[in-house]
Design a protein around this motif. Structure first.
Motif, PDB file in Angstrom:
ATOM      1  N   THR A 224      -6.826  -6.376   0.461  1.00 15.27           N
ATOM      2  CA  THR A 224      -6.403  -6.678  -0.906  1.00 15.27           C
ATOM      3  C   THR A 224      -5.828  -8.079  -1.003  1.00 15.27           C
ATOM      4  O   THR A 224      -6.150  -8.839  -1.936  1.00 15.27           O
TER       5      THR A 224
ATOM      6  N   LEU B  96       1.190  -4.845  -5.117  1.00 18.30           N
ATOM      7  CA  LEU B  96       0.582  -3.838  -4.254  1.00 18.30           C
ATOM      8  C   LEU B  96       1.568  -2.692  -4.094  1.00 18.30           C
ATOM      9  O   LEU B  96       2.652  -2.869  -3.522  1.00 18.30           O
TER      10      LEU B  96
ATOM     11  N   LEU C 140       3.458   2.517   7.690  1.00 16.15           N
ATOM     12  CA  LEU C 140       2.266   2.018   7.028  1.00 16.15           C
ATOM     13  C   LEU C 140       1.131   2.225   8.013  1.00 16.15           C
ATOM     14  O   LEU C 140       0.987   1.466   8.985  1.00 16.15           O
TER      15      LEU C 140
ATOM     16  N   VAL D 116       4.623  -6.930  -2.430  1.00 18.17           N
ATOM     17  CA  VAL D 116       4.218  -5.740  -1.678  1.00 18.17           C
ATOM     18  C   VAL D 116       5.368  -4.737  -1.778  1.00 18.17           C
ATOM     19  O   VAL D 116       6.503  -5.035  -1.376  1.00 18.17           O
TER      20      VAL D 116
ATOM     21  N   THR E  55      -3.656   2.063   5.525  1.00 17.33           N
ATOM     22  CA  THR E  55      -2.880   1.290   4.555  1.00 17.33           C
ATOM     23  C   THR E  55      -2.777  -0.172   4.965  1.00 17.33           C
ATOM     24  O   THR E  55      -2.898  -1.070   4.123  1.00 17.33           O
ATOM     25  N   ARG E  56      -2.572  -0.432   6.234  1.00 19.84           N
ATOM     26  CA  ARG E  56      -2.510  -1.832   6.685  1.00 19.84           C
ATOM     27  C   ARG E  56      -3.839  -2.537   6.443  1.00 19.84           C
ATOM     28  O   ARG E  56      -3.862  -3.702   6.008  1.00 19.84           O
TER      29      ARG E  56
ATOM     30  N   TRP F 169      -5.940  -1.789   4.121  1.00 20.09           N
ATOM     31  CA  TRP F 169      -6.042  -1.969   2.674  1.00 20.09           C
ATOM     32  C   TRP F 169      -5.204  -3.159   2.212  1.00 20.09           C
ATOM     33  O   TRP F 169      -5.648  -3.963   1.382  1.00 20.09           O
ATOM     34  N   ILE F 170      -3.978  -3.287   2.739  1.00 20.90           N
ATOM     35  CA  ILE F 170      -3.135  -4.416   2.378  1.00 20.90           C
ATOM     36  C   ILE F 170      -3.824  -5.731   2.739  1.00 20.90           C
ATOM     37  O   ILE F 170      -3.873  -6.672   1.937  1.00 20.90           O
TER      38      ILE F 170
ATOM     39  N   ASN G 194      -2.658   4.127  -2.326  1.00 25.60           N
ATOM     40  CA  ASN G 194      -2.462   2.682  -2.393  1.00 25.60           C
ATOM     41  C   ASN G 194      -3.160   2.134  -3.633  1.00 25.60           C
ATOM     42  O   ASN G 194      -4.328   2.447  -3.870  1.00 25.60           O
TER      43      ASN G 194
ATOM     44  N   VAL H 281      -3.405  -1.538  -6.357  1.00 23.74           N
ATOM     45  CA  VAL H 281      -3.025  -2.898  -6.693  1.00 23.74           C
ATOM     46  C   VAL H 281      -3.098  -3.048  -8.208  1.00 23.74           C
ATOM     47  O   VAL H 281      -4.001  -2.504  -8.851  1.00 23.74           O
TER      48      VAL H 281
ATOM     49  N   CYS I 134       2.189   0.559  -2.245  1.00 24.23           N
ATOM     50  CA  CYS I 134       1.645   1.093  -0.994  1.00 24.23           C
ATOM     51  C   CYS I 134       2.310   2.415  -0.617  1.00 24.23           C
ATOM     52  O   CYS I 134       3.432   2.706  -1.016  1.00 24.23           O
TER      53      CYS I 134
END
Length: 245
Positions: free
Chosen positions: A131, A106, A120, A142, A124-125, A127-128, A95, A97, A108
């Motif tokens: 971020t 982003l 995801l 995204v 990862t979720r 991190w999203i 992942n 950005v 991903c």
């Protein structure tokens, strides 16, 4: 205004056909009258996740503009990291950005090692969410490989993102997300998800034949495709799809 190009599904496998289609696509993008601000490559860069395939990708994707990537289900995190990112092999999600002009992108990782459908995962979720929180009011796109909507094609729909509901719940807490971009479908398509524009890039290697076009799943003759995304001053997304002759 930010101008982005998106390509997907190169499936580089050492064959002359795959190489030449990628070469044609990159020559087209490098030759644009106005350079793009960045190129997004949304997965399935390699076909067998071999080091030699990623080495070829690294050569072919060189450009005078930033090239931002994420893996697809044909990619493998270890060699992807080593060759394309210059990092030690690691099986954690990839992942990243990136700031492009006034927006953030982003990139991903929606892959499930050893499987063709996507997810995801929790890392990862998280991190999203972290971020997007750090970005504050910065407009964000995204991007990842697997779409989460019904494409009305049995094959593609069997391999889509498994946890779209969790993504929708996550994104509902952020007003700075402009759109979602994916690959995987091998056809240019537009939809919406969680109240946001969803754009699916055409592929470089071959096109998906839709059910009403005939029984064959793949169309090997259709030219490579590119999506151009414009994010304007009003945070609106405008997408143009082009074929590379």
């Amino acid at each position: 205004m930010v101008l982005l190009a998106q390509i997907s599904d190169l499936h580089l496998d050492g064959s002359e056909r795959a190489t030449q289609r990628a070469v044609r696509t990159m020559e087209y993008l490098r030759g644009l009258a106005t350079p793009v601000d960045a190129l997004l490559v949304t997965g399935d860069i390699a076909d067998h996740a071999e080091v030699a395939e990623y080495e070829e990708a690294a050569r072919l994707l060189k450009a005078p503009f930033p090239v931002l990537m994420c893996p697809g289900n044909h990619d493998a995190r270890g060699p992807y990291r080593e060759v394309l990112l210059g990092e030690a092999a690691d099986e954690a999600p990839v992942n990243r950005v990136h700031r492009v002009g006034d927006i953030a992108v982003l990139m991903c990782d929606s892959t499930i090692p050893g499987r063709d459908d996507g997810e995801l995962d929790e890392r990862t979720r998280e991190w999203i969410a972290a971020t997007l929180t750090e970005l504050g009011g910065t407009p964000a796109l995204v991007a990842f490989h697997h779409p989460m909507v019904n494409m009305h094609h049995p094959f593609v729909d069997s391999l889509r993102l498994r946890n779209g509901e969790e993504l929708a719940a996550l994104l509902s807490g952020f007003e700075n997300v402009v759109a979602i971009l994916t690959g995987h479908t091998h056809t240019a398509a537009a939809s919406s998800f969680a109240g946001l524009p969803l754009r699916m890039s055409p592929s470089v290697t071959y096109a998906l034949r839709l059910p009403w076009e005939g029984d064959e799943i793949t169309n090997w003759e259709q030219p490579p495709g590119v999506a151009f995304h414009v994010v304007d001053e009003n945070r609106e997304l405008i997408t143009h799809f082009r074929s590379v002759a």
